[in-house]
Scaffold this active site. Structure first.
Site, PDB file in Angstrom:
ATOM      1  N   HIS A  68       0.832  -1.203   0.000  1.00  0.00           N
ATOM      2  CA  HIS A  68       0.000   0.000   0.000  1.00  0.00           C
ATOM      3  C   HIS A  68       0.865   1.251   0.000  1.00  0.00           C
ATOM      4  O   HIS A  68       2.023   1.224   0.417  1.00  0.00           O
ATOM      5  CB  HIS A  68      -0.925   0.004   1.215  1.00  0.00           C
ATOM      6  CG  HIS A  68      -1.913  -1.109   1.192  1.00  0.00           C
ATOM      7  ND1 HIS A  68      -2.998  -1.114   0.350  1.00  0.00           N
ATOM      8  CD2 HIS A  68      -1.971  -2.264   1.888  1.00  0.00           C
ATOM      9  CE1 HIS A  68      -3.691  -2.220   0.529  1.00  0.00           C
ATOM     10  NE2 HIS A  68      -3.081  -2.947   1.452  1.00  0.00           N
ATOM     11  N   CYS A  89      -0.475   2.603  -4.448  1.00  0.00           N
ATOM     12  CA  CYS A  89      -1.164   3.864  -4.710  1.00  0.00           C
ATOM     13  C   CYS A  89      -0.216   5.028  -4.441  1.00  0.00           C
ATOM     14  O   CYS A  89       0.603   4.969  -3.522  1.00  0.00           O
ATOM     15  CB  CYS A  89      -2.390   3.985  -3.811  1.00  0.00           C
ATOM     16  SG  CYS A  89      -3.690   2.790  -4.164  1.00  0.00           S
TER      17      CYS A  89
END
Length: 128
Positions: A22, A63
């Site tokens: 992430h 991301c």
């Protein structure tokens, strides 16, 4: 934080880092910690000054991963390919109904598919 293991590279080494997890603006996430932009830049600058690599290549599936590399000096011989720029998410794909989970991220799957298509002629592919 970490295992204490370190990379024992030198000025002759090509270092490849593949990170899949992430991320957010200026941060990459690990299961129990985070790597912030300032810390990454400090480590990369120190490694460059200490001649700990000839060339470094990063593949980052997270991301906002572009936010981690947009201010690197072009003189450091570091190339970073990221799944997203500094303002967008990275996207999951390949849903498995039986396991009720995404099996991969679109960017990584495209990279692996490209590698499989050019294999065994990998010497014709470059990161430039």
């Amino acid at each position: 934080v970490g295992s204490g293991k370190t990379l024992k590279s030198n000025h002759k080494d090509v270092v490849f880092v593949n990170f899949v997890d992430h991320g957010g603006p200026g941060v990459l996430g690990f299961p129990n910690d985070e790597l912030h932009l300032a810390d990454l830049n400090n480590v990369l600058q120190t490694m460059h000054q200490d001649k700990r690599f000839k060339q470094m290549l990063w593949y980052v599936e997270a991301c906002y991963s572009g936010s981690m590399f947009n201010k690197l000096s072009p003189n450091m011989n570091i190339t970073a390919h990221t799944a997203a720029n500094e303002e967008e998410s990275s996207y999951a794909c390949i849903w498995d109904d039986e396991m009720d989970v995404y099996l991969g991220d679109c960017w990584s799957l495209n990279w692996m598919n490209n590698t499989e298509q050019i294999f065994p002629n990998l010497e014709t592919e470059t990161v430039e």
